[in-house]
Design an enzyme around this catalytic site. Structure first.
Site, mmCIF file in Angstrom:
data_model
loop_
_atom_site.group_PDB
_atom_site.id
_atom_site.type_symbol
_atom_site.label_atom_id
_atom_site.label_comp_id
_atom_site.label_asym_id
_atom_site.label_seq_id
_atom_site.Cartn_x
_atom_site.Cartn_y
_atom_site.Cartn_z
ATOM 1 N N SER A 683 0.840 -1.191 0.000
ATOM 2 C CA SER A 683 0.000 0.000 0.000
ATOM 3 C C SER A 683 0.881 1.249 0.000
ATOM 4 C CB SER A 683 -0.958 -0.042 1.195
ATOM 5 O OG SER A 683 -1.965 0.933 1.069
ATOM 6 N N ASP A 756 -8.882 -4.642 -6.236
ATOM 7 C CA ASP A 756 -8.524 -3.755 -5.130
ATOM 8 C C ASP A 756 -9.592 -2.670 -4.983
ATOM 9 O OD1 ASP A 756 -7.357 -2.019 -3.314
ATOM 10 O OD2 ASP A 756 -5.338 -2.283 -4.127
ATOM 11 N N HIS A 790 -7.467 -5.386 -1.618
ATOM 12 C CA HIS A 790 -6.262 -4.670 -1.178
ATOM 13 C C HIS A 790 -5.329 -5.564 -0.376
ATOM 14 C CE1 HIS A 790 -3.920 -1.100 -0.675
ATOM 15 N NE2 HIS A 790 -3.988 -1.139 0.638
#
Length: 825
Positions: A683, A756, A790
């Site tokens: 991330s 995601d 994610h």
């Protein structure tokens, strides 16, 4: 012939896995291809075959511990099940539940007084159930069963096998779908309406274009996935998310409908069970924002479903960054008191943080029957953040947030006597750890609500006990009249132990979770002053071979004096006391965080005495492959107090300085081979890794998972950056590694979930960076994981990710690798 060639080739190859990886790359060449999932590294297979630590839940009467067991990973076939995404909500259209809920396959009860274990009989056909929820009296529990075509409600009772409530099909698309009533017999549920009809069919052709037009106000347009696209999506949104509020008698199975079907964003039973606070979502629906920004009405219903009070909140997508709606917000029940009271917060600055006002927010309260005049609980100089209601009257803690300093203040408030001045209890930076006072312990009341424990005018504070040597959790008792503080418990120096629940009002008996690097976490009964621990659970290490990885807390200093820390993980049998030990290839894994001051930024945020967990595709697995792994590396980006977002003006310089300091620390220890260092992150950490490759010569290769690399795609802010692209264009350009691709000459592995749903990290971010590197002659590999969001949840995806990471670092960091100049022609 082929087999003989292969056998001979592998015999003369040092690293067959690298050969397999290399052949995969050759098979792809410059084209794209879909390959089969790779198995996880051999060292990880023991963990992959095991189950994670069970979840535990203490009953409200503190007599039983409920233990829930789950599988470590999903299978990709589960992740591939059909889903519908509408206004930020991902749902399973077959059963009207969430797409990939957490579920458990085995439940067990344990009597705390006797230690007796009682298995809970689950349905044989489908052992996919939610974490059970205790009734207020602690004698029953309820859970969901996720079926193929419906989500069922099951109720268990001590001494009896759980049973399904017939005729109840829950609508679990928006989170909590049932709630116990205070009587511990009835449950208030969201059910699928009986007569909702068939799924809307899409039109054969569009009825016309989709048109949007700006309004009179300036408002940011943020990046969100899964938005409504057209009128058909709106019909599907209404169809799947509309629920009927239903009262279910757990003993007789009798059903009673309350009000009319609606889309309920939230609902909550009053402490006396006579009213329901609901938030209903209304059209018009936005095509630019998810459901949490849609218009809604906040209403108080009586048992007949009649509305007693209404607050209307229009769409909030036009609220400026850092602002709040002008209308009342944060409605909730006060958990104690008679008659019952509904509480909310009102902005006194028009919702605009830039307005110069004496008071920014106020907390309001209105008693039943809700036809009188509300009274002010407190007024705040800064934005309301949180309220903890005491289990006794006259006690509440109200926290406010000062955004310009990233600061918290907590006030002791008497909600029943507004003439008594509020008293400032705590005043500290949000990121403060060393001087943090701790968090008030809560308890579940007999009416089912949670409130702050208060006994003899004292509360109990549970804290991390952060220090330069690491966390040492504590439990203190704070007298709210004298403000004297008494220590009841503090973790020892050679373990990690934290209080999770009190077993009596005096705070002299409690439950702790204890662990060491070698001892798996377990729960114990403790008595103040007694060093002995009485075990409540005996969970065992699921992968004992992983204990061979050694861990050490490192502290060091950045060039400008900011103190930093990280956890160093070393391969099995690596002896720091051996003067002839080899230097190791090293991986640095981090996540940047912004701070308003260097003193707080340098505070240690972990403990070397915790049990080392290997969750998901953890970089710690690399220690089993012969690497020194620097994990949880402090990566502060420090700005000046009051200069919101200004820390990013020197983002590059600071993350490079952080990385240099971490590498220097392990080089000075004689552990790290500074010529063989890799970097990685997930991330925002992935973005950091690519920025380090583009702006330093510290690393030979990198791994970036699920990151964002083009800040112009998030022009109204990212992370803690509140300035827009047009206010700080240089910052956005310098923090977009996509624009610095010619400087990325070290090999980069990009991994991203194809689905995601994190707003800033769309899959397109990784794809565009890969295309840019390829177009500029750089070295990159991209892996798009099917059906993953994610974070990666499927066993196949996690195993493949670890295999890719190990092979990439083996090829480009551990081995001879390719020089960064090879791509420069």
């Amino acid at each position: 012939m082929a087999g003989g060639f292969w056998d001979d080739f592998c015999q003369h190859t040092v690293n067959p896995r690298a050969v397999i990886f290399g052949l995969c790359i050759l098979s792809i060449g410059q084209a794209q291809a879909q390959q089969k999932y790779l198995d996880p590294p051999e060292a990880a297979k023991e963990l992959f075959a095991s189950r994670p630590m069970p979840r535990v839940s203490l009953s409200p009467d503190q007599r039983h511990l409920l233990v829930a067991e789950e599988f470590r990973f999903r299978r990709i076939v589960e992740m591939a099940q059909r889903e519908v995404a509408l206004a930020g909500v991902r749902l399973n259209p077959s059963n009207n539940g969430p797409t990939h809920p957490d579920y458990y396959f085995r439940l067990t009860l344990k009597e705390l007084s006797t230690g007796k274990t009682i298995p809970i009989e689950l349905p044989n056909a489908n052992r996919r159930v939610s974490l059970p929820v205790w009734s207020p009296d602690g004698k029953k529990f309820a859970f969901l069963q996720y079926g193929r075509t419906s989500v069922a409600l099951w109720v268990g009772e001590l001494g009896r096998a759980p049973r399904a409530i017939p005729g109840v099909k829950l609508n679990a698309t928006l989170g909590r779908s049932f709630q116990w009533m205070p009587d511990s017999q009835n449950l208030l549920c969201l059910t699928v309406p009986d007569k909702r009809g068939s799924v809307p069919t899409p039109p054969r052709a569009p009825v016309g274009p989709v048109v949007q037009e700006t309004g009179p106000r300036e408002a940011p347009v943020l990046t969100y996935p899964d938005l409504l696209q057209n009128e058909h999506d709106e019909k599907l949104f209404d169809y799947y998310l509309t629920s009927q509020l239903t009262l279910v008698d757990s003993r007789t199975g009798r059903l009673k409908f309350l009000g009319r079907p609606s889309i309920f964003a939230r609902y909550d039973v009053s402490p006396d069970g006579r009213y329901v606070l609901v938030e209903r979502v209304h059209p018009p629906y936005s095509y630019q924002a998810p459901i949490q920004f849609f218009p809604r009405s906040i209403e108080v219903w009586d048992p007949r479903g009649e509305v007693k009070r209404v607050d209307i909140r229009p769409a909030t997508e036009d609220v400026n960054t850092g602002g709040v709606p002008v209308q009342p917000r944060g409605h909730h029940w006060r958990p104690t008191g008679s008659p019952v009271s509904v509480v909310w917060v009102e902005a006194l600055d028009g919702g605009d943080p830039k307005s110069e006002v004496k008071f920014r927010d106020r907390v309001m309260m209105l008693e039943a029957p809700f036809n009188g005049r509300p009274k002010v609980v407190t007024r705040l100089n800064h934005r309301f953040s949180k309220i903890d209601w005491g289990e006794t009257r006259n006690v509440a803690l109200v926290r406010e947030y000062e955004s310009s300093r990233n600061w918290h203040r907590t006030w002791l408030v008497d909600p029943d006597n507004p003439d008594i001045p509020d008293r400032l209890l705590w005043n500290h930076a949000v990121a403060e750890r060393y001087e943090h006072p701790g968090h008030p312990l809560m308890r579940q009341l007999l009416n089912g609500k949670r409130a702050m424990r208060v006994h003899n005018r004292s509360i109990y504070l549970n804290g991390n006990g952060a220090s330069p040597e690491g966390d040492r959790p504590f439990l203190d008792k704070l007298n709210l009249s004298t403000f004297d503080r008494v220590a009841l418990f503090k973790c020892g120096e050679d373990s990690y132990e934290a209080v999770v629940a009190l077993l009596n009002d005096e705070g002299t008996e409690f439950v702790t979770r204890h662990e060491t690097p070698e001892a798996h976490p377990n729960y114990f009964r403790r008595i103040v002053g007694d060093p002995e621990r009485a075990p409540l659970t005996v969970f065992k290490d699921p992968a004992e071979s992983l204990r061979e990885v050694k861990k050490r807390l490192l502290t060091y200093t950045r060039e400008d004096g900011v103190k930093l820390s990280c956890l160093l993980h070393l391969p099995p049998n690596y002896d720091l006391d051996d003067p002839d030990r080899p230097v190791l290839p090293t991986i640095l894994w981090a996540y940047p965080r912004e701070f308003a001051g260097g003193a707080v930024a340098g505070q240690v945020a972990n403990s070397p005495h915790r049990f080392t967990s290997f969750a998901g595709a953890s970089p710690r697995f690399l220690a089993l492959e012969g690497y020194a792994v620097l994990d949880q590396v402090a990566m502060p980006v420090v700005g000046e107090a009051g200069a919101v977002g200004a820390a990013n003006d020197t983002f590059v310089e600071q993350i490079v300085a952080n990385a240099e300091a971490a590498i220097a620390a392990v080089v000075d220890m004689g552990v790290c081979d500074e010529r063989r260092v890799g970097v990685g992150g997930h991330s925002y950490g992935a973005f950091m890794a690519v920025m380090l490759l583009a702006n330093s010569d510290l690393f030979r290769a990198g791994v970036a998972r699920s990151g964002a690399y083009n800040r112009t795609l998030t022009p109204f802010g990212f992370q803690n950056e509140r300035r827009t692209l047009w206010q700080a264009p240089q910052v956005y350009l310098e923090m977009s590694p996509l624009l610095a691709v010619p400087k990325i000459r070290d090999p980069l592995l990009l991994i991203h979930g194809e689905k995601d749903n994190n707003p800033a990290t769309t899959p397109e971010q990784s794809k565009r960076l890969y295309h840019a590197i390829k177009g500029n002659g750089g070295k990159a590999r991209i892996v798009m994981l099917p059906h993953e969001s994610h974070t990666y949840r499927a066993r196949e995806s996690v195993g493949h990710t670890l295999a890719e990471m190990v092979a990439w670092f083996d090829k480009h960091v551990k081995g001879e690798g390719e020089s960064s100049e090879e791509g420069e022609k």
